[in-house]
Enzyme design. Structure first.
Site: not given
Ligand code: BES
Ligand code: ZN
Length: 808
Positions: A158, A160, A291-292, A294, A318-319, A322, A341, A399, A407
């Protein structure tokens, strides 16, 4: 033997020094907007343009080892390049001709890691030969038991936001785009997948296992370089879509993701052609912290979206979104994260609207809007600095900026712009925006310039939107468009009816979707009597729900009410998956109450080894926040020790006696700063260990040594004054007082040097003669007569079974 332990070792203090290294550029207000403060790289001097990895995955050692060949573009005259690393072992760096290049690792910054400065050769690429640490934060090495199939290990990454540097030595900044290639060698029975084109889908046999080769020909930010290795099967879903998962999971995943191809088609209609070739989804084991994610060409996803009814596939929308907002056009720094986001969240709902209709998309808009409100409360209200879209991350981990604000506030801003200029105009702008900046990283300032020159050319339109307020100010401006969803009306009404006293089984809940259940649970009053929760659970079986989102919402509520019957379900949930969005709030809830704290610590101790570092890093700050610092010192003042922590109220002394397994006593030491609950918990802890705790305050020596030391010193003085011989005094005290041994035998056991040291500490504290060292003790110590351990003290131990009193 009953020998008090006089150990002067303070328990290791878990206090990390928070100094930052001198390698960072000075933090002044004049940092240019495109300067990434989370990277050591100086791309204006030299930048990495391509990374070629050749790595072998060693599951026994939990390492990726091999080389990274970096192509570098440089400004004339520049002699070195700075890379980002964290927890990497660098073996050597060489030029294209194989000659060694000088390199140096700088000091470790707890957030950024260590800069790797490499002397540049006169031309050509540089090769870094290196190995990752088993603790590399990006990587999780799973044992077979942590997978669905239970028979093969698993590895995934992972990246990001700034974790790629824990497995690849490169310039780890979203503004420094790089193409990449990789050759990954894995155990023969496993398969590797990366966020790139697969050149060898079945792998190639090599001497050390099976090798998989990959190629990403588009320049991407390094946080998107991703890898997974495991027992992976593949199912095709459409001409360019498919799903990877463990064999036991892949069938269910394929059914769940049946609409994937139409989502890609809908996204293309909205945003322009999909430029990455394939779009696959990899379903990871349940510890996946998000959750996901990208990762280009292959989104990484949690198995918790496999609800069985496609109800959680908005995550794929969502993904997928991206692929444009994030991967095609990338935030240049983590302060611009909202460009990734916010755009993506807006587009996600547009895709949902295209595939499932407006009514359904509006449901997601309403739930998102509510998530934003809840998040803003958690952040401390509308005035919180973290409600700003262009967030200030100086000295912070990126983070910290990954809240619901980028978002949902981001999506709300785009929704407002859409409504102000009209959908048609806005959609045309979106498409062009992605085209204009494709494969580029941009800042918020560049976005502003772009939208001003291409969409908001009329200044008065920008003024009604209040663009700058939205982006640079706290709070949600009053012109936000509040979403509405007719599909949620019934769930809201039924929650209200229940609040008014209606029986759970009388509620109209037929055919509710996951989102209606979520809305219903969120709309319930903040406090309900336990019988009412029991009635809900009985009527709707919440504790047994398989749907992770609904179960989460229910458990969230159950903890707030200390609803005991749901606790086994809570424990199961926290132990069976590690998605941070679920586990963080639940541990947070638990830590708010005394009963919950105990529960949280127990569950976390069991669950932590199964979580990814992204999740443990967050939870360590929550669950261990109120760790009790206990020192076993008997002479250093506990109060003096606690000055080195920021949490003095959590500090106590727990003084054990030697030999610990035999000695029942524990002195539980309270300082003037100790919080009562902390002190009580330490006392109970000693009891739980089967000890007999006694309460004492932080006065040097506590109870036992306060009384024992003057007695031992007086025995020496009595001997000096001719009151009796060494063995006579020993025998007298043994037989006359029923002590297990006489004072000189005890002194020899404890060590005369140790005793001598403690007299100083105690005399220093009390300035009383009874604590001062008798001249004989000092002379014995100076002569190296320390007692049993040196072979000579008050007795001679040449024959250890039969010590002879010395003539002194
Ligand atoms: N890119 C993000 C995950 C992320 C954000 C990883 C910041 C590391 C740092 C991913 O696209 C995301 O936003 N995932 C969400 C799901 C989404 C449907 C809101 C999640 O993991 O909950
Ligand atoms: Zn995202």
């Amino acid at each position: 033997m009953r020998i008090p332990l006089w150990l002067f070792l303070p328990a290791a203090l878990a206090v990390a020094a928070c100094t930052s290294s001198g390698e960072k550029p000075p933090m002044t207000e004049t940092i240019p907007a495109d300067r990434d403060i989370h990277s050591y790289a100086r791309p204006w001097e030299a930048r990495v343009t391509h990374v070629a990895l050749d790595l072998t995955a060693d599951f026994a050692a939990k390492t990726l080892a091999g080389s990274a060949v970096l192509d570098v573009q440089r400004t004339a005259g520049v002699k070195e390049i700075v890379l980002d690393t964290k927890e990497l072992t660098i073996e050597r760096v060489t030029g294209a001709d194989g000659a060694a290049l000088k390199f140096a690792l700088g000091t470790l910054d707890p957030i950024l890691g260590r800069p790797l400065t490499v002397e540049l050769p006169s031309s050509g690429a540089i090769t870094v030969v290196y190995r990752t640490s088993p603790d590399a934060a990006a990587l999780q090495w799973l044992a077979p038991s942590q997978t669905a199939g239970k028979s093969h290990p698993y590895l995934y990454s992972q990246g990001q936001a700034i974790l790629t540097r824990t497995w690849i030595p490169t310039q780890d900044s979203p503004g420094i785009r790089q193409t990449y290639a990789a050759r990954i060698t894995v155990p023969r029975e496993l398969r590797a997948v990366m966020s790139a084109e697969q050149l060898t889908p079945d792998g190639e046999d090599g001497p050390n296992g099976r090798a998989f080769r990959f190629r990403m020909t588009h320049a991407i930010p390094p946080y998107l370089i991703a890898i997974a290795v495991g027992d992976l099967a593949f199912r095709s879903l459409g001409p360019r879509t498919g799903v990877y998962a463990e064999p036991a999971v892949v069938g269910g995943a394929a059914a769940e993701f049946a609409d994937l191809e139409s989502m890609v088609t809908a996204a293309e209609a909205l945003l322009g052609p999909y430029l990455w070739g394939r779009y696959d989804v990899l379903v990871l084991p349940p510890s996946f912290p998000f959750g996901g994610m990208e990762n280009p060409m292959v989104t990484f996803a949690t198995p918790t979206i496999l609800a069985g009814d496609k109800s959680l596939v908005s995550l794929l929308a969502h993904e997928l979104a991206h692929s444009w907002s994030g991967n095609l056009v990338t935030n240049a720094t983590w302060s611009d994260f909202w460009l990734n986001e916010g755009f993506t969240t807006y587009v996600e709902r547009r895709i949902m609207e295209a595939v499932y209709g407006k009514a359904r998309a509006d449901v997601f808009r309403v739930l998102g809007w509510r998530d934003l409100a809840t998040e803003i409360d958690r952040l401390g209200g509308m005035q919180s600095k973290d409600t700003v879209l262009h967030v200030d991350l100086k000295g912070r981990d990126p983070d910290d900026g990954a809240t619901q604000v980028p978002y949902e506030k981001g999506a709300a801003l785009l929704g407002l712009i859409e409504q102000t200029v009209g959908r048609e105009k806005f959609d045309a702008y979106l498409k062009d925006y992605f085209k204009r900046h494709e494969f580029q990283s941009i800042t918020t300032a560049q976005f502003l310039a772009d939208i001003r020159s291409h969409l908001l050319t009329d200044k008065s339109v920008e003024a009604t939107i209040r663009l700058e307020d939205w982006i640079f100010q706290t709070a949600i401006p009053v012109n936000a468009v509040q979403p509405k969803a007719a599909q949620l009306t019934e769930a809201g009404e039924q929650a209200a009816a229940f609040a008014r006293g209606a029986g759970a089984s009388t509620l109209r809940t037929k055919d509710w979707s996951t989102q209606e259940w979520l809305y219903f649970l969120q709309e319930l009053p903040p406090t309900l009597p336990n019988e009412r929760l029991a009635a809900l659970d009985k009527a709707f079986g919440f504790s047994e729900r398989r749907n992770a989102e609904v179960l989460f919402e229910w458990l969230h509520m159950a903890i707030r009410h200390h609803y005991q019957p749901a606790m086994p379900a809570l424990e199961r949930f926290l132990l069976s998956q590690g998605r941070r969005k679920f586990v963080r709030p639940l541990f947070d809830d638990l830590m708010k109450t005394d009963w919950g704290k105990a529960e949280a610590k127990l569950i976390y101790a069991a669950a932590r080894p199964g979580y990814h570092a992204v999740t443990t890093q967050t939870l360590d700050g929550i669950v261990k926040k109120d760790a009790i610092f206990a020192s076993n010192t008997s002479s250093i003042s506990i109060t003096e020790l606690l000055t080195s922590t920021k949490r003095p109220e959590r500090f106590v002394g727990l003084h054990f006696f030697n030999p610990v397994p035999l000695m029942k006593l524990v002195e539980v030491v309270r300082t003037i700063a100790s919080a009562s609950d902390v002190y009580d918990a330490a006392y109970e802890f000693a009891k739980k260990l089967g000890k007999v705790p006694v309460r004492t305050s932080d006065k040097t020596g506590f109870i036992v040594n306060r009384l024992l030391v003057p007695y031992l010193l007086d025995a020496i003085r009595a001997y000096e004054e001719g009151v009796g011989s060494i063995d006579d005094i020993d025998n007298a005290m043994k037989l006359g007082c029923g002590y297990p041994m006489g004072p000189f035998t005890l002194l020899d056991f404890v060590g005369l040097d140790t005793t001598y040291y403690i007299t100083h500490v105690m005399y220093d504290e009390f300035k009383e003669r009874r604590f001062s060292s008798p001249p004989l003790l000092k002379r014995m110590v100076m002569a190296g007569w320390y007692g049993r351990k040196s072979g000579k003290g008050f007795y001679d131990y040449s024959d250890p079974a039969n010590p002879k009193p010395n003539k002194l």
